[in-house]
Design a protein around this motif. Structure first.
Motif, PDB file in Angstrom:
ATOM      1  N   PHE A   8       0.881  -1.170   0.000  1.00  0.00           N
ATOM      2  CA  PHE A   8       0.000   0.000   0.000  1.00  0.00           C
ATOM      3  C   PHE A   8       0.920   1.222   0.000  1.00  0.00           C
ATOM      4  N   VAL A   9       0.999   1.923  -1.130  1.00  0.00           N
ATOM      5  CA  VAL A   9       2.080   2.885  -1.360  1.00  0.00           C
ATOM      6  C   VAL A   9       1.549   4.312  -1.473  1.00  0.00           C
ATOM      7  N   ASN A  10       2.219   5.218  -0.775  1.00  0.00           N
ATOM      8  CA  ASN A  10       2.023   6.655  -0.998  1.00  0.00           C
ATOM      9  C   ASN A  10       3.195   7.147  -1.841  1.00  0.00           C
ATOM     10  N   PRO A  11       3.000   7.418  -3.121  1.00  0.00           N
ATOM     11  CA  PRO A  11       4.123   7.781  -3.984  1.00  0.00           C
ATOM     12  C   PRO A  11       4.733   9.130  -3.657  1.00  0.00           C
ATOM     13  N   ARG A  37       1.599  -7.497  -4.770  1.00  0.00           N
ATOM     14  CA  ARG A  37       0.721  -6.630  -5.548  1.00  0.00           C
ATOM     15  C   ARG A  37       0.801  -5.224  -4.966  1.00  0.00           C
ATOM     16  N   THR A  38       0.874  -4.222  -5.820  1.00  0.00           N
ATOM     17  CA  THR A  38       1.000  -2.835  -5.375  1.00  0.00           C
ATOM     18  C   THR A  38      -0.310  -2.095  -5.570  1.00  0.00           C
ATOM     19  N   VAL A  39      -0.706  -1.357  -4.546  1.00  0.00           N
ATOM     20  CA  VAL A  39      -1.919  -0.544  -4.589  1.00  0.00           C
ATOM     21  C   VAL A  39      -1.536   0.908  -4.344  1.00  0.00           C
ATOM     22  N   VAL A  40      -1.948   1.794  -5.256  1.00  0.00           N
ATOM     23  CA  VAL A  40      -1.698   3.230  -5.117  1.00  0.00           C
ATOM     24  C   VAL A  40      -3.012   3.956  -5.362  1.00  0.00           C
ATOM     25  N   GLY A  41      -3.450   4.764  -4.429  1.00  0.00           N
ATOM     26  CA  GLY A  41      -4.694   5.509  -4.600  1.00  0.00           C
ATOM     27  C   GLY A  41      -4.470   6.842  -5.286  1.00  0.00           C
ATOM     28  N   ALA A  51      -7.269  -0.046  -0.031  1.00  0.00           N
ATOM     29  CA  ALA A  51      -6.682  -0.848   1.042  1.00  0.00           C
ATOM     30  C   ALA A  51      -7.726  -1.747   1.683  1.00  0.00           C
ATOM     31  N   LYS A  52      -8.915  -1.221   1.921  1.00  0.00           N
ATOM     32  CA  LYS A  52      -9.985  -2.023   2.518  1.00  0.00           C
ATOM     33  C   LYS A  52     -10.417  -3.142   1.581  1.00  0.00           C
ATOM     34  N   GLU A  53     -10.435  -2.866   0.284  1.00  0.00           N
ATOM     35  CA  GLU A  53     -10.794  -3.904  -0.679  1.00  0.00           C
ATOM     36  C   GLU A  53      -9.764  -5.031  -0.676  1.00  0.00           C
ATOM     37  N   ALA A  54      -8.482  -4.682  -0.550  1.00  0.00           N
ATOM     38  CA  ALA A  54      -7.438  -5.705  -0.512  1.00  0.00           C
ATOM     39  C   ALA A  54      -7.590  -6.592   0.717  1.00  0.00           C
ATOM     40  N   VAL A  55      -7.907  -5.983   1.845  1.00  0.00           N
ATOM     41  CA  VAL A  55      -8.100  -6.751   3.073  1.00  0.00           C
ATOM     42  C   VAL A  55      -9.330  -7.649   2.943  1.00  0.00           C
ATOM     43  N   ALA A  56     -10.420  -7.092   2.419  1.00  0.00           N
ATOM     44  CA  ALA A  56     -11.646  -7.881   2.257  1.00  0.00           C
ATOM     45  C   ALA A  56     -11.446  -9.051   1.295  1.00  0.00           C
ATOM     46  N   ASP A  68       3.318   8.614   8.293  1.00  0.00           N
ATOM     47  CA  ASP A  68       2.262   8.397   9.275  1.00  0.00           C
ATOM     48  C   ASP A  68       0.870   8.626   8.686  1.00  0.00           C
ATOM     49  N   GLY A  69       0.757   9.517   7.695  1.00  0.00           N
ATOM     50  CA  GLY A  69      -0.536   9.738   7.067  1.00  0.00           C
ATOM     51  C   GLY A  69      -1.050   8.497   6.358  1.00  0.00           C
ATOM     52  N   LEU A  70      -0.184   7.847   5.589  1.00  0.00           N
ATOM     53  CA  LEU A  70      -0.583   6.608   4.917  1.00  0.00           C
ATOM     54  C   LEU A  70      -0.857   5.511   5.935  1.00  0.00           C
ATOM     55  N   LEU A  71      -0.054   5.449   6.975  1.00  0.00           N
ATOM     56  CA  LEU A  71      -0.263   4.439   8.003  1.00  0.00           C
ATOM     57  C   LEU A  71      -1.623   4.595   8.667  1.00  0.00           C
ATOM     58  N   SER A  72      -2.066   5.842   8.811  1.00  0.00           N
ATOM     59  CA  SER A  72      -3.382   6.071   9.386  1.00  0.00           C
ATOM     60  C   SER A  72      -4.462   5.430   8.519  1.00  0.00           C
ATOM     61  N   LEU A  73      -4.317   5.541   7.194  1.00  0.00           N
ATOM     62  CA  LEU A  73      -5.266   4.888   6.284  1.00  0.00           C
ATOM     63  C   LEU A  73      -5.152   3.369   6.375  1.00  0.00           C
ATOM     64  N   ALA A  74      -3.933   2.857   6.482  1.00  0.00           N
ATOM     65  CA  ALA A  74      -3.730   1.417   6.583  1.00  0.00           C
ATOM     66  C   ALA A  74      -4.349   0.871   7.862  1.00  0.00           C
ATOM     67  N   LEU A  75      -4.219   1.601   8.959  1.00  0.00           N
ATOM     68  CA  LEU A  75      -4.813   1.156  10.216  1.00  0.00           C
ATOM     69  C   LEU A  75      -6.319   1.029  10.088  1.00  0.00           C
TER      70      LEU A  75
END
Length: 320
Positions: A8-11, A37-41, A51-56, A68-75
């Protein structure tokens, strides 16, 4: 559950370090035998959805590559699920990675930690905070620090902690204490004046400011740091100590631990993981073992858990 790992990447993290870090991280994971697999929003909302779709869909792990901003989305995607989280901290602040004792700005090394944890099936349960319907891993900031955060986010240079150093100096010009209403768990509402109140799930924010230096990620509690009313001179003396965590012994600082923290004040915005939440009032709650981190478990020294816990022998100096 598949054997595929999702990066889950923040470019844009760390001015392009996120995109650059994804390549060596993916290489290390593939060499360890995992499919990647790489996911970039396209924006924060799109990234969170992906990210939620990948988990589901049953990804074997969600690996956040960014700050930390991307990590907040990952959490928000993995909290409360059985999907483990990997952290490759390559942003400007990286406070969550630091608090976890993980490699920072070393993507190949961080990926090796993740690969080893996956091979050995080791997970480290860690706590999260929740506020305004969002999960957070580091610190909820209100008061002088949230104003500094607001100013720091508007600044393009310098990077990391030095941006916040400059923002602190700029905010001092308009500095004054704030009238708060504070409630811990089921205790009484306290009306106090404070320079800031920070509620930490982990220790630091702002690129290494250890505002809640005694916070632990496995005790099921939030650490609350109250910096009482003080002048500019005192504040200038206290803040440099935040990077070492020695400010907690200063006479204007008091600390608590609680499972729920209610805060109210006029004209303040709350920030968690460096992201704006909106105006107070806000209520933060602790959620034990909300995430399974891809890292070897760490035996942290457990503390007695009186609620609240004074760290200062002079509570009146902190204004509570």
């Amino acid at each position: 559950m598949t054997s595929e790992i999702t990066l889950f990447v923040n470019p844009t993290a760390g001015r392009g370090r996120g995109a650059a870090a994804a390549r060596p991280a993916a290489r290390v994971l593939r060499e360890a035998g995992f499919r990647v697999r790489t996911v970039v929003g396209t924006d924060a909302e799109d990234a969170a959805r992906r990210a939620k779709e990948a988990v589901a869909a049953g990804t074997a792990a969600l690996v956040a590559v960014g700050g930390d901003g991307l990590l907040s989305l990952a959490l928000g995607a993995v909290a409360g699920t059985r999907t483990p989280l990997g952290v490759i901290a390559v942003g400007s602040g990286n406070d969550f990675g630091r608090s976890l004792g993980l490699p920072v700005r070393a993507p190949a090394e961080a990926a090796a930690v993740i690969a080893r944890a996956l091979r050995e099936d080791t997970r480290r349960p860690i706590d999260l905070g929740r506020v305004a319907g969002r999960w957070y891993g580091t610190v909820l900031a209100t008061g002088f620090d949230s104003r500094v955060n607001d100013r720091g986010n508007r600044m393009r240079l310098p990077l990391g902690r030095f941006r916040y150093d400059l923002a602190i100096l700029a905010e001092l010009a308009a500095f004054k204490p704030t009238a708060y209403r504070l409630r811990l768990d089921d205790g009484p509402v306290r009306e106090i004046e404070a320079t800031l109140i920070a509620v930490g799930n982990s220790t630091s924010y702002g690129g290494g400011m250890r505002i809640c230096a005694d916070a632990r990620l496995d005790d099921g509690l939030l650490d609350v740091t109250v910096v009482g009313p003080c002048g500019r001179g005192t504040l200038l003396k206290v803040f440099p100590r935040v990077y070492r965590g020695t400010h907690l012994s200063h006479r204007v600082v008091t600390s608590y631990r609680a499972g729920r923290v209610e805060l109210d004040a006029v004209g303040l915005t709350g920030y968690a993981d460096g992201e704006p939440l909106g105006p107070l009032p806000l209520t933060a709650t602790a959620h034990p073992a909300a995430v399974r981190l891809l890292a070897a478990p760490v035996k942290e020294k457990r503390r007695p858990n009186p609620e609240p816990l004074w760290k200062s022998p002079r509570p009146e100096a902190g204004g509570v």
